[in-house]
Design a protein around this motif. Structure first.
Motif, mmCIF file in Angstrom:
data_model
loop_
_atom_site.group_PDB
_atom_site.id
_atom_site.type_symbol
_atom_site.label_atom_id
_atom_site.label_comp_id
_atom_site.label_asym_id
_atom_site.label_seq_id
_atom_site.Cartn_x
_atom_site.Cartn_y
_atom_site.Cartn_z
ATOM 1 N N LEU A 1 33.499 -4.245 -53.015
ATOM 2 C CA LEU A 1 32.840 -3.842 -54.261
ATOM 3 C C LEU A 1 31.555 -3.054 -54.032
ATOM 4 O O LEU A 1 30.875 -2.693 -54.991
ATOM 5 C CB LEU A 1 32.551 -5.084 -55.119
ATOM 6 C CG LEU A 1 33.775 -5.908 -55.524
ATOM 7 C CD1 LEU A 1 33.343 -7.115 -56.335
ATOM 8 C CD2 LEU A 1 34.776 -5.061 -56.287
ATOM 9 N N GLU A 2 31.233 -2.819 -52.753
ATOM 10 C CA GLU A 2 30.021 -2.093 -52.370
ATOM 11 C C GLU A 2 28.790 -2.700 -53.036
ATOM 12 O O GLU A 2 27.954 -2.012 -53.630
ATOM 13 C CB GLU A 2 30.154 -0.612 -52.710
ATOM 14 C CG GLU A 2 31.302 0.048 -51.966
ATOM 15 C CD GLU A 2 31.495 1.513 -52.332
ATOM 16 O OE1 GLU A 2 30.736 2.051 -53.166
ATOM 17 O OE2 GLU A 2 32.419 2.134 -51.784
ATOM 18 N N LEU A 3 28.681 -4.034 -52.917
ATOM 19 C CA LEU A 3 27.556 -4.747 -53.510
ATOM 20 C C LEU A 3 26.310 -4.564 -52.651
ATOM 21 O O LEU A 3 26.361 -4.780 -51.441
ATOM 22 C CB LEU A 3 27.875 -6.244 -53.625
ATOM 23 C CG LEU A 3 29.038 -6.634 -54.525
ATOM 24 C CD1 LEU A 3 29.281 -8.134 -54.437
ATOM 25 C CD2 LEU A 3 28.769 -6.215 -55.954
ATOM 26 N N VAL B 1 27.128 -13.399 -54.741
ATOM 27 C CA VAL B 1 28.440 -14.026 -54.654
ATOM 28 C C VAL B 1 28.291 -15.368 -53.953
ATOM 29 O O VAL B 1 27.761 -15.448 -52.852
ATOM 30 C CB VAL B 1 29.445 -13.132 -53.888
ATOM 31 C CG1 VAL B 1 30.815 -13.778 -53.845
ATOM 32 C CG2 VAL B 1 29.512 -11.746 -54.508
ATOM 33 N N ASP C 1 23.734 -6.482 -52.757
ATOM 34 C CA ASP C 1 23.225 -7.814 -52.425
ATOM 35 C C ASP C 1 24.379 -8.807 -52.480
ATOM 36 O O ASP C 1 24.814 -9.208 -53.553
ATOM 37 C CB ASP C 1 22.128 -8.218 -53.419
ATOM 38 C CG ASP C 1 21.521 -9.572 -53.104
ATOM 39 O OD1 ASP C 1 21.793 -10.123 -52.013
ATOM 40 O OD2 ASP C 1 20.774 -10.090 -53.956
ATOM 41 N N LYS C 2 24.854 -9.223 -51.307
ATOM 42 C CA LYS C 2 25.989 -10.152 -51.268
ATOM 43 C C LYS C 2 25.594 -11.555 -51.712
ATOM 44 O O LYS C 2 26.457 -12.389 -51.978
ATOM 45 C CB LYS C 2 26.619 -10.187 -49.883
ATOM 46 C CG LYS C 2 25.732 -10.799 -48.834
ATOM 47 C CD LYS C 2 26.414 -10.833 -47.495
ATOM 48 C CE LYS C 2 25.453 -11.460 -46.499
ATOM 49 N NZ LYS C 2 25.927 -11.432 -45.165
ATOM 50 N N LEU D 1 34.006 -10.848 -61.184
ATOM 51 C CA LEU D 1 33.574 -9.707 -60.371
ATOM 52 C C LEU D 1 34.398 -8.460 -60.663
ATOM 53 O O LEU D 1 34.144 -7.397 -60.108
ATOM 54 C CB LEU D 1 33.683 -10.046 -58.882
ATOM 55 C CG LEU D 1 32.773 -11.159 -58.380
ATOM 56 C CD1 LEU D 1 33.130 -11.523 -56.951
ATOM 57 C CD2 LEU D 1 31.313 -10.743 -58.484
ATOM 58 N N ALA E 1 31.762 -8.189 -50.774
ATOM 59 C CA ALA E 1 30.601 -7.291 -50.789
ATOM 60 C C ALA E 1 30.990 -5.902 -50.296
ATOM 61 O O ALA E 1 30.557 -4.894 -50.868
ATOM 62 C CB ALA E 1 29.477 -7.881 -49.936
#
Length: 86
Positions: free
Chosen positions: A16-18, A24, A20-21, A33, A13
């Motif tokens: 990838l600067e997600l 995953v 909402d983790k 991903l 997270a």
């Protein structure tokens, strides 16, 4: 979910600067991903920073170790030093 899986999900997270983790999961394939060999190196560094005394030896890595979050977690678990009995 195992501790190592949580650490890896947190690292993914961050990497990838997600926003909402939760997207995953242990079953998530790293390739899905968009994690390539360059990002994998960065991911290993993030994981090593999060796991005390972990030193991942790239020579021991096999393709099956980084197919999914769960397979990578298994490799991380095997790579952790055994704690000495007091």
């Amino acid at each position: 979910m195992k501790k190592q899986e949580n650490i890896i999900i947190e690292a993914i997270a961050e990497l990838l600067e997600l926003p909402d983790k939760d997207v995953v999961t242990p079953e998530t394939r790293l390739q899905d991903l968009g994690i390539d060999s360059g990002l994998m190196l960065e991911l290993f560094l993030l994981i090593e920073d999060s796991v005390p005394d972990l030193d991942i030896d790239p020579a021991l890595l096999l393709p099956e170790h980084f197919t999914s979050v769960a397979s990578l977690a298994g490799f991380v678990e095997q790579s952790q030093p055994v704690q000495a009995l007091a």
